[in-house]
Motif scaffolding. Structure first.
Motif, PDB file in Angstrom:
ATOM      1  N   UNK A   1       0.742  -1.218   0.067  1.00  0.00           N
ATOM      2  CA  UNK A   1      -0.186  -0.007   0.040  1.00  0.00           C
ATOM      3  C   UNK A   1       0.779   1.332   0.081  1.00  0.00           C
ATOM      4  N   UNK A   2       2.065   1.366  -0.931  1.00  0.00           N
ATOM      5  CA  UNK A   2       3.045   2.118  -0.600  1.00  0.00           C
ATOM      6  C   UNK A   2       2.837   3.279  -1.916  1.00  0.00           C
ATOM      7  N   UNK A   3       3.855   3.795  -2.182  1.00  0.00           N
ATOM      8  CA  UNK A   3       3.981   4.992  -3.086  1.00  0.00           C
ATOM      9  C   UNK A   3       5.073   4.922  -3.856  1.00  0.00           C
ATOM     10  N   UNK A   4       4.987   5.324  -5.057  1.00  0.00           N
ATOM     11  CA  UNK A   4       6.185   5.798  -6.208  1.00  0.00           C
ATOM     12  C   UNK A   4       5.988   7.395  -6.680  1.00  0.00           C
ATOM     13  N   UNK A   5       7.003   7.851  -6.636  1.00  0.00           N
ATOM     14  CA  UNK A   5       7.009   9.260  -6.960  1.00  0.00           C
ATOM     15  C   UNK A   5       8.491   9.597  -7.670  1.00  0.00           C
ATOM     16  N   UNK A   6       8.223  10.425  -8.772  1.00  0.00           N
ATOM     17  CA  UNK A   6       9.190  10.860  -9.616  1.00  0.00           C
ATOM     18  C   UNK A   6       9.665  12.389  -9.115  1.00  0.00           C
ATOM     19  N   UNK A   7      10.826  12.630  -9.010  1.00  0.00           N
ATOM     20  CA  UNK A   7      11.126  13.887  -8.616  1.00  0.00           C
ATOM     21  C   UNK A   7      12.126  14.528  -9.647  1.00  0.00           C
ATOM     22  N   UNK A   8      11.921  15.698  -9.814  1.00  0.00           N
ATOM     23  CA  UNK A   8      12.802  16.667 -10.475  1.00  0.00           C
ATOM     24  C   UNK A   8      13.777  17.586  -9.667  1.00  0.00           C
ATOM     25  N   UNK A   9      15.012  17.549  -9.630  1.00  0.00           N
ATOM     26  CA  UNK A   9      15.965  18.045  -8.699  1.00  0.00           C
ATOM     27  C   UNK A   9      16.635  19.235  -9.776  1.00  0.00           C
ATOM     28  N   UNK A  10      16.873  20.424  -9.036  1.00  0.00           N
ATOM     29  CA  UNK A  10      17.664  21.493  -9.650  1.00  0.00           C
ATOM     30  C   UNK A  10      19.005  21.048 -10.016  1.00  0.00           C
ATOM     31  N   UNK A  11      19.605  21.225 -11.034  1.00  0.00           N
ATOM     32  CA  UNK A  11      21.144  20.845 -11.247  1.00  0.00           C
ATOM     33  C   UNK A  11      21.166  19.381 -11.717  1.00  0.00           C
ATOM     34  N   UNK A  12      22.451  18.948 -12.098  1.00  0.00           N
ATOM     35  CA  UNK A  12      22.810  17.716 -12.382  1.00  0.00           C
ATOM     36  C   UNK A  12      23.604  17.186 -11.307  1.00  0.00           C
ATOM     37  N   UNK A  13      23.274  16.120 -10.790  1.00  0.00           N
ATOM     38  CA  UNK A  13      24.092  15.588  -9.586  1.00  0.00           C
ATOM     39  C   UNK A  13      24.813  14.079 -10.097  1.00  0.00           C
ATOM     40  N   UNK A  14      25.721  13.635  -9.367  1.00  0.00           N
ATOM     41  CA  UNK A  14      26.182  12.598  -9.722  1.00  0.00           C
ATOM     42  C   UNK A  14      25.097  11.516  -9.355  1.00  0.00           C
ATOM     43  N   UNK A  15      24.992  10.179  -9.858  1.00  0.00           N
ATOM     44  CA  UNK A  15      23.954   9.123  -9.355  1.00  0.00           C
ATOM     45  C   UNK A  15      24.023   8.655  -8.356  1.00  0.00           C
ATOM     46  N   UNK A  16      22.943   8.713  -7.605  1.00  0.00           N
ATOM     47  CA  UNK A  16      23.204   8.344  -5.961  1.00  0.00           C
ATOM     48  C   UNK A  16      22.102   7.192  -5.854  1.00  0.00           C
ATOM     49  N   UNK A  17      22.257   6.647  -4.625  1.00  0.00           N
ATOM     50  CA  UNK A  17      21.046   5.728  -4.000  1.00  0.00           C
ATOM     51  C   UNK A  17      20.814   6.234  -2.610  1.00  0.00           C
ATOM     52  N   UNK A  18      19.874   6.153  -2.015  1.00  0.00           N
ATOM     53  CA  UNK A  18      19.776   6.594  -0.461  1.00  0.00           C
ATOM     54  C   UNK A  18      18.692   5.806   0.078  1.00  0.00           C
ATOM     55  N   UNK A  19      18.844   5.214   1.214  1.00  0.00           N
ATOM     56  CA  UNK A  19      18.015   4.302   2.150  1.00  0.00           C
ATOM     57  C   UNK A  19      17.672   4.837   3.312  1.00  0.00           C
ATOM     58  N   UNK A  20      16.524   5.241   3.682  1.00  0.00           N
ATOM     59  CA  UNK A  20      16.141   5.731   5.188  1.00  0.00           C
ATOM     60  C   UNK A  20      15.591   4.581   6.058  1.00  0.00           C
ATOM     61  N   UNK A  21      14.990   5.033   6.924  1.00  0.00           N
ATOM     62  CA  UNK A  21      14.208   4.203   8.073  1.00  0.00           C
ATOM     63  C   UNK A  21      13.015   3.804   7.242  1.00  0.00           C
ATOM     64  N   UNK A  22      12.534   2.202   7.503  1.00  0.00           N
ATOM     65  CA  UNK A  22      11.371   1.540   7.145  1.00  0.00           C
ATOM     66  C   UNK A  22      10.282   2.274   7.581  1.00  0.00           C
ATOM     67  N   UNK A  23      10.150   2.970   8.496  1.00  0.00           N
ATOM     68  CA  UNK A  23       8.572   3.751   8.693  1.00  0.00           C
ATOM     69  C   UNK A  23       8.588   5.200   8.148  1.00  0.00           C
ATOM     70  N   UNK A  24       9.601   5.618   7.426  1.00  0.00           N
ATOM     71  CA  UNK A  24       9.413   6.855   6.946  1.00  0.00           C
ATOM     72  C   UNK A  24       8.515   6.914   5.547  1.00  0.00           C
ATOM     73  N   UNK A  25       7.875   8.026   5.404  1.00  0.00           N
ATOM     74  CA  UNK A  25       6.848   8.174   4.216  1.00  0.00           C
ATOM     75  C   UNK A  25       7.656   7.865   3.188  1.00  0.00           C
ATOM     76  N   UNK A  26       8.839   8.327   2.705  1.00  0.00           N
ATOM     77  CA  UNK A  26       9.733   7.801   1.521  1.00  0.00           C
ATOM     78  C   UNK A  26      10.949   7.259   2.202  1.00  0.00           C
ATOM     79  N   UNK A  27      11.167   6.172   1.994  1.00  0.00           N
ATOM     80  CA  UNK A  27      12.417   5.336   2.366  1.00  0.00           C
ATOM     81  C   UNK A  27      13.376   5.180   1.369  1.00  0.00           C
ATOM     82  N   UNK A  28      13.351   5.325   0.175  1.00  0.00           N
ATOM     83  CA  UNK A  28      14.236   4.905  -0.713  1.00  0.00           C
ATOM     84  C   UNK A  28      14.278   6.148  -2.041  1.00  0.00           C
ATOM     85  N   UNK A  29      15.407   6.146  -2.509  1.00  0.00           N
ATOM     86  CA  UNK A  29      15.579   7.177  -3.675  1.00  0.00           C
ATOM     87  C   UNK A  29      16.797   6.603  -4.572  1.00  0.00           C
ATOM     88  N   UNK A  30      16.546   7.025  -5.844  1.00  0.00           N
ATOM     89  CA  UNK A  30      17.464   6.494  -7.071  1.00  0.00           C
ATOM     90  C   UNK A  30      17.593   7.392  -8.013  1.00  0.00           C
TER      91      UNK A  30
END
Length: 444
Positions: free
Chosen positions: A293-322
């Motif tokens: 029952x989760x969510x997927x969201x696409x996000x446009x960030x200002x500027x070019x960034x080196x590719x990254x991966x990010x993992x938060x806590x299991x109970x965060x509203x958004x816990x993973x970014x790529x």
């Protein structure tokens, strides 16, 4: 091919297919190739089901299902059949994660090592319980653990601390839902499909995309059929009189054929009135549903960034970014969270607040999402089983009901939750439908 042909013109049909996702499209093609007449009814104004390539944030983005892998034999065969390649997601150069109450940063290999420290132990019995991964019910051994939740097993196996927190977040990402009712058997089934290697399983989840998007494959399959199509046809009732099946829409349209294949997501099934009624084991399984029952969201960030991966806590509203793309000097990132009710993913500021917890210096310009959980034609994101489902409901939900058959990623034997599982299930349902029409046993 006249895919706008009216349902009223389809007397003498062999098969009605409810739903134009990958299960329905595959079944239609297979049945057409056997010379049967097929008509698809689809509630949406498009094909693809819970895959949806749409133009957002300045480019085409996958709003639903996305990734494929060569360990997934059905979708891989389809890509080869139609000459469609794959495109890898960018290799991360940075990793961010939350540990001991603070943000950490390092190489992606550092984060993978933290996940793998416990994950290899967590999934070590996957082939023991699922020796034939595409036949999950072949052995009864899994019944020993089908009542166990992922969260309970993790907390039983691993002491409180960073490694446990990261492992829980990793599996909340995979389930796209909270872990207190997430079936341990579902986790082990996934990993068994990659011969017990959790890292390959993770690669299958988020690395290789379809060239031209999921729409390229869906359209290729559709163009390979002669099926008629009615869009805007939401199934409200299905009547099997023993000789034929009639599907009725919410608007009163009807289509009749010798048999029907229903491919709607499990959470949608209770909204269709069946005559005769579905058996209790099937209705109870559909009523209990999945835990995704989760969510997927696409996000446009200002500027070019080196590719990254990010993992938060299991109970965060958004816990993973790529990070996935660069576009006109900006960066486009995909994010996931385990509970859609915890965040309005269409709210730029809310998404900014979550991403900023992990990735420093980001500025969110725009976001794009779809609430699959609130969508009455979905009710879930990718299907992930809850405790007890495998032993008590999978076989019942797969079973036909007279001349009405069922298919979809929700009830696949193999890669349930993936395009591969939908294709597999659609092929199996087509075999059954052909046997009903011909009066001969299905070849298995």
């Amino acid at each position: 091919m006249d895919q706008e042909r009216s349902a009223a013109e389809n007397d003498g049909l062999d098969v009605i297919i409810v739903g134009a996702g990958f299960a329905g499209l595959t079944a239609a093609r297979e049945l057409n190739r056997q010379g049967l007449s097929v008509h698809i009814v689809e509630a949406r104004a498009r094909i693809g089901g819970r895959t949806w390539l749409d133009h957002r944030l300045g480019r085409d983005l996958e709003i639903g299902g996305t990734w494929v892998h060569w360990t997934q034999p059905y979708v891989w065969a389809e890509l080869k059949r139609y000459g469609i390649g794959t495109v890898p997601s960018p290799e991360p150069q940075q990793a961010f994660w939350w540990a001991d109450g603070a943000r950490r940063a390092g190489a992606p290999a550092d984060l993978l090592e933290l996940i793998g420290t416990c994950n290899a132990q967590f999934v070590q019995d996957s082939r023991r319980y699922f020796p034939e991964p595409f036949s999950p019910l072949a052995s009864d051994d899994f019944k020993e653990i089908d009542h166990i939740a992922v969260q309970d097993r993790i907390r039983e196996q691993f002491p409180a601390g960073t490694a446990r927190d990261i492992l829980e977040s990793f599996w909340a990402l995979n389930f796209n839902g909270p872990l207190e009712h997430a079936a341990l058997t579902q986790a082990l089934r996934w990993v068994a499909l990659t011969n017990g290697d959790w890292a390959v399983s993770f690669e299958a989840c988020a690395t290789y995309k379809i060239q031209g998007g999921t729409a390229a494959l869906a359209n290729a399959i559709l163009q390979d059929t002669q099926a008629g199509m009615d869009f805007g046809f939401t199934a409200a009732g299905i009547v099997d009189d023993g000789h034929s099946v009639t599907v009725r829409s919410t608007g009163g349209r009807t289509v009749t054929a010798k048999t029907a294949i229903v491919t709607v997501p499990m959470h949608v099934l209770p909204g269709i009135v069946f005559e005769p009624p579905l058996p209790p084991a099937k209705t109870d399984g559909a009523r209990r549903g999945q835990i995704s029952k989760g969510v997927k969201v696409w996000i446009r960030l200002r500027g070019e960034r080196a590719p990254f991966v990010a993992l938060g806590n299991a109970d965060w509203p958004l816990n993973f970014f790529q990070a996935e793309y660069t576009l006109d000097g900006d960066t486009i990132v995909v994010g996931f969270g385990p509970d859609a009710s915890k965040i309005d993913a269409a709210d730029r500021a809310a998404v900014q607040a979550q991403l900023s917890r992990l990735v420093p210096g980001v500025e969110v310009l725009e976001v794009a999402t779809h609430d699959w959980v609130a969508d009455p034609l979905a009710g879930e994101t990718w299907p992930m089983h809850r405790t007890g489902f495998l032993a008590n409901h999978l076989a019942a939900l797969q079973a036909g009901h007279g001349n009405v058959l069922f298919a979809g990623s929700d009830i696949a034997n193999g890669w349930g939750g993936f395009i591969d599982g939908a294709i597999e299930s659609g092929m199996e349902a087509a075999l059954e439908a052909a046997s009903i029409v011909s009066g001969r046993p299905a070849l298995r």
